[in-house]
Design an enzyme around this catalytic site. Sequence first.
Site, short mmCIF file in Angstrom:
data_model
loop_
_atom_site.label_atom_id
_atom_site.label_comp_id
_atom_site.label_asym_id
_atom_site.label_seq_id
_atom_site.Cartn_x
_atom_site.Cartn_y
_atom_site.Cartn_z
N HIS A 62 0.87 -1.04 -0.02
CA HIS A 62 -0.03 0.07 0.05
C HIS A 62 0.98 1.25 -0.10
O HIS A 62 1.70 1.57 0.85
CB HIS A 62 -0.92 0.03 1.15
CG HIS A 62 -1.71 -1.43 1.17
ND1 HIS A 62 -3.24 -1.27 0.92
CD2 HIS A 62 -1.19 -2.39 1.91
CE1 HIS A 62 -3.57 -2.28 1.45
NE2 HIS A 62 -2.60 -3.07 1.85
N PHE A 63 1.00 2.04 -1.07
CA PHE A 63 1.91 3.17 -1.08
C PHE A 63 1.08 4.59 -1.09
O PHE A 63 1.74 5.45 -1.17
CB PHE A 63 2.66 3.05 -2.45
CG PHE A 63 3.94 1.95 -2.31
CD1 PHE A 63 4.34 1.32 -1.31
CD2 PHE A 63 4.67 1.81 -3.57
CE1 PHE A 63 5.51 0.52 -1.30
CE2 PHE A 63 5.61 1.17 -3.47
CZ PHE A 63 5.95 0.34 -2.28
N ARG A 64 -0.22 4.52 -0.73
CA ARG A 64 -0.98 5.54 -0.24
C ARG A 64 -1.17 7.06 -1.00
O ARG A 64 -1.44 7.76 -0.65
CB ARG A 64 -0.30 6.27 1.16
CG ARG A 64 0.11 4.91 2.12
CD ARG A 64 -1.33 4.35 2.47
NE ARG A 64 -1.07 3.73 3.87
CZ ARG A 64 -1.98 2.48 4.06
NH1 ARG A 64 -2.91 2.21 3.34
NH2 ARG A 64 -1.62 1.87 5.40
N ASN A 94 -6.77 0.87 -2.15
CA ASN A 94 -7.40 1.90 -1.23
C ASN A 94 -6.64 3.00 -0.82
O ASN A 94 -6.46 3.39 0.31
CB ASN A 94 -7.47 0.66 0.19
CG ASN A 94 -6.18 0.24 0.86
OD1 ASN A 94 -5.25 0.08 0.25
ND2 ASN A 94 -6.21 0.17 2.11
N HIS A 179 -9.12 -10.06 0.55
CA HIS A 179 -9.00 -9.89 1.68
C HIS A 179 -10.11 -10.58 2.33
O HIS A 179 -11.35 -10.02 2.48
CB HIS A 179 -8.74 -8.29 2.03
CG HIS A 179 -8.57 -8.05 3.30
ND1 HIS A 179 -7.49 -7.37 4.05
CD2 HIS A 179 -9.41 -8.48 4.59
CE1 HIS A 179 -7.76 -7.15 5.45
NE2 HIS A 179 -8.95 -8.06 5.73
N HIS A 233 -2.79 -12.49 2.64
CA HIS A 233 -2.26 -12.62 3.83
C HIS A 233 -2.89 -13.60 4.80
O HIS A 233 -3.86 -13.19 5.79
CB HIS A 233 -2.22 -11.22 4.80
CG HIS A 233 -3.30 -10.43 4.23
ND1 HIS A 233 -4.74 -10.75 4.06
CD2 HIS A 233 -3.40 -9.10 4.12
CE1 HIS A 233 -5.50 -9.60 3.90
NE2 HIS A 233 -4.77 -8.58 3.62
N ASP A 304 2.55 -6.90 2.34
CA ASP A 304 1.43 -6.11 2.82
C ASP A 304 1.90 -4.75 3.77
O ASP A 304 1.32 -4.30 4.70
CB ASP A 304 0.39 -6.78 3.95
CG ASP A 304 -0.90 -6.07 4.22
OD1 ASP A 304 -1.08 -5.00 3.52
OD2 ASP A 304 -1.60 -6.45 5.18
N HIS A 308 1.55 3.72 8.31
CA HIS A 308 0.85 4.66 9.10
C HIS A 308 1.69 5.37 9.93
O HIS A 308 2.97 4.82 10.11
CB HIS A 308 -0.31 4.13 10.00
CG HIS A 308 -1.31 3.22 9.19
ND1 HIS A 308 -2.20 4.12 8.57
CD2 HIS A 308 -1.60 2.07 9.20
CE1 HIS A 308 -3.18 3.00 8.03
NE2 HIS A 308 -2.75 1.82 8.41
O1 DOR Z 1 -3.43 -4.12 8.59
C1 DOR Z 1 -3.95 -3.52 7.24
N1 DOR Z 1 -3.62 -2.51 6.80
N2 DOR Z 1 -4.64 -4.59 6.46
C2 DOR Z 1 -5.16 -4.14 5.35
O2 DOR Z 1 -5.64 -5.03 4.80
C3 DOR Z 1 -5.01 -2.78 4.91
C4 DOR Z 1 -3.98 -2.22 5.48
C5 DOR Z 1 -3.74 -0.71 5.20
O3 DOR Z 1 -4.27 -0.25 4.04
O4 DOR Z 1 -3.58 0.07 5.99
#
Ligand code: DOR
Length: 445
Positions: A62-64, A94, A179, A233, A304, A308
């Site tokens: 996830h590179f946001r 996402n 997921h 996962h 994964d 944050h």
């Molecule tokens: O812990 C997680 N964080 N699991 C996920 O499926 C999404 C991910 C996130 O995008 O932060």
Amino acid sequence: MQQADLIIKHGQLVTPSGIHSGEVVCKGGRIVALNARDWHANEVIDARGLHVLPGVIDSQVHFREPGLEHKETLEAGTRGAVLGGVTGVFEMPNTNPLTLDAADLNNKLQRMQGRAWCNYAFYMGGSADNVTQLPVLEQLPGCAGVKVFMGSSFGSLLADEDELLEQILRAGKRRMAVHAEDEQRLRQRKETICQSRNVEDHPEWRDVESALNATRRILRLAEKTGRRLHLLHITSAEEIALLAQHKSRVTVEVTPHHLTMAAPDCYQRLGSLAQMNPPVRSRRHQDALWQGIRDGVVDVIGSDHAPHTLEEKSRQWPDSPSGMTGVQTLLPVMLNHLNEGRLSLMRLVDLTSAGPARIFGLEAKGRIAVGYDADLTLVDLSAKRTISNDWIASVAGWSPYDGMEVTGWPMATVIGGECVMRDDELLGEPAGQPFRFLDAERELE
Ligand code: DOR
């Protein structure tokens, strides 16, 4: 003598025919020979004492970007990848906006221009909003396929009803990533269990039954619709046992986090830094994931990577967001497991290079062979290093492994015949390219 761009000499090559000494001759981005007798190049890497692996592919990050650049960016995420010996990533939908149509995908592809340190592809989210367009969307150049969240994790992407899931499964034919956590059960349990405000209850809230229910449901729907699945996962012994019965259609990912940490210890030590979805569970489940690796039930290791900030993570559970960084530590942590005897180098390469190439149909990736792309990861199996937050490129700036001593380290990353990392230093410019997929009908321009 013929002129090549780069020759890697004196390394131990991990090839489909075994591990042996040799040279890798790279020209025009490809491997053109595995013996340098007739070749000359201006650039030579002396890989004495190193193993040369096919480039490591992390098929879940996830590179946001766009929208959450205070957590991660495409540039920093891919920089962390190559510092960790990773040559390509599949990025998740996402973000904000979610990746739900061609414009969203093109936006991400555009943003990668000149900023991608490694190769890449992007997942398209599957939801009620785009289900009718999915057959076209999943075929777009640069798309890794469709990803569905059956349980909400981070962001608003969700497809939790069987009717919608069946529609999504019928809307396309590429392997679909899932997921699998049961949204209804998560909602039912949240209020009571999360009253404790104690992060040690995270695997109790999102319990084995939540994961297993969803995995059972999606397997049944895949059976009904004939669609191939990729289960992301996987965390529990019960799911591994179930998935072992469905290998004809279903592939399985586990993460280094679930293979390395265990409850309750990780929550006591790291608090909400160890919080992710699906959760890190007890040693019994961790042992079953390792057994799944030995038995071949597990096809790939994905990190994964889900950054944050520390400030966000310091909120009281369950308000703390789930996810940890992981793209940069995937290989060091797995090499450390190798050194501790949990898997062989051939098995590791199968999980991180050949596996993703095979199950996602990546063109010319995943093996050291003449004609394949010159994406390579050079590792020192006996190098001792300490993982530290200072080394982490992620905008979030931390790793759950801060302070961990590991044996085994990525010493160089080569992408398309260009060395972009050597001895922990970046070299050259970001020159990553979109992956090409054998499954996709449309060609990249
Ligand atoms: O812990 C997680 N964080 N699991 C996920 O499926 C999404 C991910 C996130 O995008 O932060």
